[in-house]
Design an enzyme around this catalytic site. Structure first.
Site, short mmCIF file in Angstrom:
data_model
loop_
_atom_site.label_atom_id
_atom_site.label_comp_id
_atom_site.label_asym_id
_atom_site.label_seq_id
_atom_site.Cartn_x
_atom_site.Cartn_y
_atom_site.Cartn_z
N SER A 1 64.99 58.10 16.49
CA SER A 1 63.76 58.47 17.19
C SER A 1 63.56 57.55 18.40
O SER A 1 64.41 57.51 19.28
CB SER A 1 62.58 58.45 16.21
OG SER A 1 61.48 59.12 16.75
N ASP B 1 62.42 69.16 11.74
CA ASP B 1 61.74 67.97 12.27
C ASP B 1 60.50 68.42 13.04
O ASP B 1 60.62 69.17 14.01
CB ASP B 1 62.71 67.24 13.20
CG ASP B 1 62.18 65.90 13.68
OD1 ASP B 1 60.97 65.80 13.96
OD2 ASP B 1 62.98 64.96 13.79
N HIS C 1 62.23 64.44 9.85
CA HIS C 1 62.37 63.26 10.72
C HIS C 1 62.47 61.96 9.91
O HIS C 1 62.52 60.88 10.48
CB HIS C 1 61.11 63.20 11.61
CG HIS C 1 61.24 62.35 12.85
ND1 HIS C 1 62.01 62.71 13.92
CD2 HIS C 1 60.69 61.14 13.19
CE1 HIS C 1 61.92 61.77 14.88
NE2 HIS C 1 61.12 60.82 14.45
#
Lengths: 279, 279
Positions: free
Chosen positions: B149, B225, B258
């Site tokens: 991320s 996600d 995620h």
């Protein structure tokens, strides 16, 4: 039963669930991992994992590194909480972490103020198994049980008193003779009272001395575990198993401690050991 | 440098360390896993892992499931924190988790109130590498970098601007065009000011457009996600790599989100990919 969270992981599904427990009179949270093989609708073998002092379902769920092996072996993995929690649930008056919240010791308390909610024995041996069987694709004839520290105590006592139910039993760093060590004496004395005869059915070594039998048992301990000599005392389990003809595989792992860094290292070995016996 | 904790795991040693950072003007904590191969004294390849928003070193250390693969492959694994922390370190005035503490974005801030401590670029590209090389048996000619991320953003920008240093680069769910997405616009605007020209060297897609090159890149994203469409936008990276002749292996993983449940699933694949290039 409510699904609190769900995430795909290692090809399967990691769920966290909550339900209202009759046994404890509280909401209870647990996790269950469904391996990819569960997608076919087939009923699968299930391994129960009972956690140690201070833990919830979350510790092993996040740090246990069991999903890769469960996905490979086709095992459902269930991790209950370690005590009732919530409004009105008493905890240790001294603020200690070895009694009360996070320290249910997998027994039904008979003493005040514990007896109202601290009924983890009934919860993990009756209520939660019935819920798991009703809601998830598990085969009740193929169950294994394992645990860590206080949860190793739980796994051993649950298996020794229900040998027909579990085909495989293992533990990491278990408390095996709570009647003989400080953590256990504090917990059993508070939850069950001063009469030590009531303690014996919640003490793995005492249960074996009193005739309980399982054919075999896998235990791993770290030889750098700070609790080894005072609280765990695996030599007492060795002696009891030898006298009783229980085949104990006790692995003393050099340099390992009491943490999930240790547990996660040997988790896949334990799960393979269970899977071989649950085939 | 002080060793905060040390535990044996998967045959190696998992350390958590703290040191006083010149770059950030604070104490900084990081973790390093030394695989069993380090016992021989040989210098080993090292993989850097940069974490995402809200994380410290602890998230991947506890939930990343990297140790089994690093032990097998002989990789050192280093996980820094995501921002300076401590007394006097400013954080987001709105209380948000996408700016300030836990959200350093791997850059040297030029704007007030951030420029005093938020110097994560210098920290992860200069100060910490020098410390790691001085204190641990790593071979500086064999380095890989990965991240998740915001840390995927960090890994890509660090590698694109230091291609001679890293033989392998990968990311989970990276922010690849911060100039074009809300998380990035908020962070770069606050840390670097309104002039978007200053943002380009902290934006992987802009760096590639401006001529930065690495030969190849491995990226995994989950197609469930929740940040995929608004914050991650991997299609922008695909276009940039295609135009630039960078070989991108982009895996869109069905059903994954995620979280570390996703990362841990594909961690071993990424580490094998790095190890092949670090041999």
């Amino acid at each position: 039963m409510e699904i609190v969270s769900e995430a795909k992981s290692h090809g399967g599904r990691q769920l966290v669930c909550r339900h209202s427990s009759v046994a404890t009179g509280t909401d209870m949270t647990f996790s269950v991992f469904l391996p990819p093989q569960s997608e076919s609708g087939a009923r699968l073998p299930v391994v129960w994992y009972l956690s140690g002092l201070t833990c919830t379902h979350a510790n092993v769920t996040e740090n246990g590194e069991y999903r890769a092996a469960c996905a490979q072996l086709g095992l459902v993995f269930v991790a209950p909480d370690t005590s009732p929690r919530g409004e009105g649930v008493p905890t240790a008056p001294d603020g200690g972490w070895d009694l009360g919240l996070g320290a249910g010791f997998y027994l039904d308390a008979t003493e005040e103020p514990w007896s109202g909610h601290y009924r983890m024995w009934t919860y993990v041996t009756e209520e939660l198994p019935a819920l798991i069987e009703a809601k998830f694709p598990v085969e009740s004839g193929r169950q294994g049980i394992m645990g860590h520290s206080m949860g190793g105590h739980g796994a051993l006592t649950v298996a020794l008193r229900n040998p027909e139910r579990f085909r495989s039993v293992s533990a990491f760093s278990p408390i095996i003779a709570p009647s003989q060590v400080p953590w256990g004496q504090k917990a059993l004395g508070n939850y069950l009272g001063a009469d030590r005869r009531a303690w014996r059915k919640h003490d793995a070594v005492a249960l074996i001395e009193d005739g309980a039998r399982i054919p075999e048992l896998l235990v791993d301990v770290g030889d750098s575990d700070p609790f080894l000599e005072q609280e765990l005392r695996p030599e007492l389990l060795e002696e009891a198993c030898q006298s009783a003809g229980i085949e104990l595989q006790l692995n003393r792992r050099p340099g390992y401690d009491h943490s999930y860094y240790f547990i996660s290292t040997f988790m896949a070995d334990h799960l393979r050991w269970h899977a071989e016996r649950l085939r």
